[in-house]
Scaffold this active site. Sequence first.
Site, PDB file in Angstrom:
ATOM      1  N   MET A  27      -6.900   3.937   6.931  1.00  0.00           N
ATOM      2  CA  MET A  27      -8.153   4.503   6.415  1.00  0.00           C
ATOM      3  C   MET A  27      -8.204   4.283   4.896  1.00  0.00           C
ATOM      4  O   MET A  27      -8.919   4.989   4.181  1.00  0.00           O
ATOM      5  CB  MET A  27      -8.256   5.987   6.756  1.00  0.00           C
ATOM      6  N   HIS A  31      -0.799   3.809   0.185  1.00  0.00           N
ATOM      7  CA  HIS A  31       0.408   4.208  -0.540  1.00  0.00           C
ATOM      8  C   HIS A  31       1.593   3.465   0.066  1.00  0.00           C
ATOM      9  O   HIS A  31       1.413   2.653   0.994  1.00  0.00           O
ATOM     10  CB  HIS A  31       0.586   5.733  -0.500  1.00  0.00           C
ATOM     11  N   HIS A  34       1.838   3.070   3.854  1.00  0.00           N
ATOM     12  CA  HIS A  34       1.043   1.985   4.452  1.00  0.00           C
ATOM     13  C   HIS A  34       1.704   0.635   4.185  1.00  0.00           C
ATOM     14  O   HIS A  34       1.739  -0.242   5.062  1.00  0.00           O
ATOM     15  CB  HIS A  34      -0.360   1.944   3.841  1.00  0.00           C
ATOM     16  N   GLN A  58     -13.032  11.061  13.680  1.00  0.00           N
ATOM     17  CA  GLN A  58     -11.777  11.806  13.811  1.00  0.00           C
ATOM     18  C   GLN A  58     -11.705  12.982  12.854  1.00  0.00           C
ATOM     19  O   GLN A  58     -10.689  13.664  12.783  1.00  0.00           O
ATOM     20  CB  GLN A  58     -10.565  10.881  13.682  1.00  0.00           C
ATOM     21  N   GLN A 150      -0.049  11.282  16.785  1.00  0.00           N
ATOM     22  CA  GLN A 150      -0.957  10.131  16.880  1.00  0.00           C
ATOM     23  C   GLN A 150      -0.238   8.946  17.519  1.00  0.00           C
ATOM     24  O   GLN A 150      -0.779   8.256  18.383  1.00  0.00           O
ATOM     25  CB  GLN A 150      -1.462   9.771  15.478  1.00  0.00           C
ATOM     26  N   SER A 182       1.339  10.725   1.864  1.00  0.00           N
ATOM     27  CA  SER A 182       0.079  10.885   2.584  1.00  0.00           C
ATOM     28  C   SER A 182      -1.038  10.706   1.570  1.00  0.00           C
ATOM     29  O   SER A 182      -0.904  11.127   0.412  1.00  0.00           O
ATOM     30  CB  SER A 182      -0.001  12.296   3.183  1.00  0.00           C
ATOM     31  N   SER A 183      -2.137  10.095   2.020  1.00  0.00           N
ATOM     32  CA  SER A 183      -3.278   9.931   1.102  1.00  0.00           C
ATOM     33  C   SER A 183      -3.776  11.296   0.652  1.00  0.00           C
ATOM     34  O   SER A 183      -4.347  11.437  -0.436  1.00  0.00           O
ATOM     35  CB  SER A 183      -4.400   9.174   1.809  1.00  0.00           C
TER      36      SER A 183
HETATM   37  O1  PAF Z   1      -3.529   6.983  10.759  1.00  0.00           O
HETATM   38  C1  PAF Z   1      -4.658   6.639  10.326  1.00  0.00           C
HETATM   39  O2  PAF Z   1      -4.829   6.246   9.168  1.00  0.00           O
HETATM   40  C2  PAF Z   1      -5.847   6.699  11.269  1.00  0.00           C
HETATM   41  O3  PAF Z   1      -5.764   7.799  12.110  1.00  0.00           O
HETATM   42  C3  PAF Z   1      -6.074   5.398  12.045  1.00  0.00           C
HETATM   43  C4  PAF Z   1      -4.921   5.099  12.983  1.00  0.00           C
HETATM   44  C5  PAF Z   1      -6.260   4.236  11.079  1.00  0.00           C
HETATM   45  C6  PAF Z   1      -7.334   5.513  12.899  1.00  0.00           C
HETATM   46  O4  PAF Z   1      -8.454   5.785  12.125  1.00  0.00           O
END
Ligand code: PAF
Length: 280
Positions: A27, A31, A34, A58, A150, A182-183
Amino acid sequence: MQTLSTNIAATDYVRSCPRPLGLVPTMGALHEGHLALVRRAREENATVVASIFVNPTQFGPQEDLATYPRDMERDLALLEAEGVNLVYAPSPEEVYPPGFDTWVEPGALAERLEGAVRPGHFRGVATVVTKLLNVVTPDRAYFGQKDGQQLAVIRQLARDLNLGVEVVAVPTVRDADGLALSSRNTYLTPEQRAAAPVIYRALSEAGNLWLGGEGNAATLRSAVRCILEAEPLIEAIDYVSVADATSLLELVRVDGPAMVSTAVRMGRTRLIDNMVVGGG
Ligand code: PAF
């Protein structure tokens, strides 16, 4: 590096890319966590695609969709430096055009923990991940262990719907003091940021107790809760869980892989973290 914003252009582009192809869905507001996903994907695939899409479905109505951090220019520079081949960055209208009305509804796994506090969250995640996989058609997709539930939901989604993608889990990246990246950490005030590593200390206590021979899940939960409750800047604890790492059902005893997880609120920020104990 190519940047594309339409489904058709992205699908067309990947058709001529060398395989295997790895997708890193994000998203944005990238950081080191990612970038660890991107580096792993770069090591394992001939082509790497990253997606940047702040997925509105979401987020709950009272959540931070409007204020979620966004910095496309910086994100693109970071991804280019990591050797990403394609960034797929669609608009909300591209992903959810007028009339969109088909959803991917995950089952019981998505109703626990985060799902209980954030109704509909995993329906939004499962729907957008399915769409991203359909557009980009990767061989592998990379997700962080930080969002442990997730990851479990997406593994089951891929299995149940025969999505033909290998779901790769990448370990959580932490700051030196243990706070999981985390963002949303950017929302923390300096005082909250200084206090936030208590979450890692609390989870680590459960890990240490388990290593010391404590297998009673209730004892591990209480140990985590006790440490979190002693921190005055934690205003609420949404849950402390010691659950089977695959089913996420709460355990009585830990005698296989278990996910110790928590979600806490510090001011306007909700922080989640987890640690797997018992192997796995
Ligand atoms: O983990 C995330 O950043 C989001 O939940 C994802 C997997 C990109 C789905 O929008």
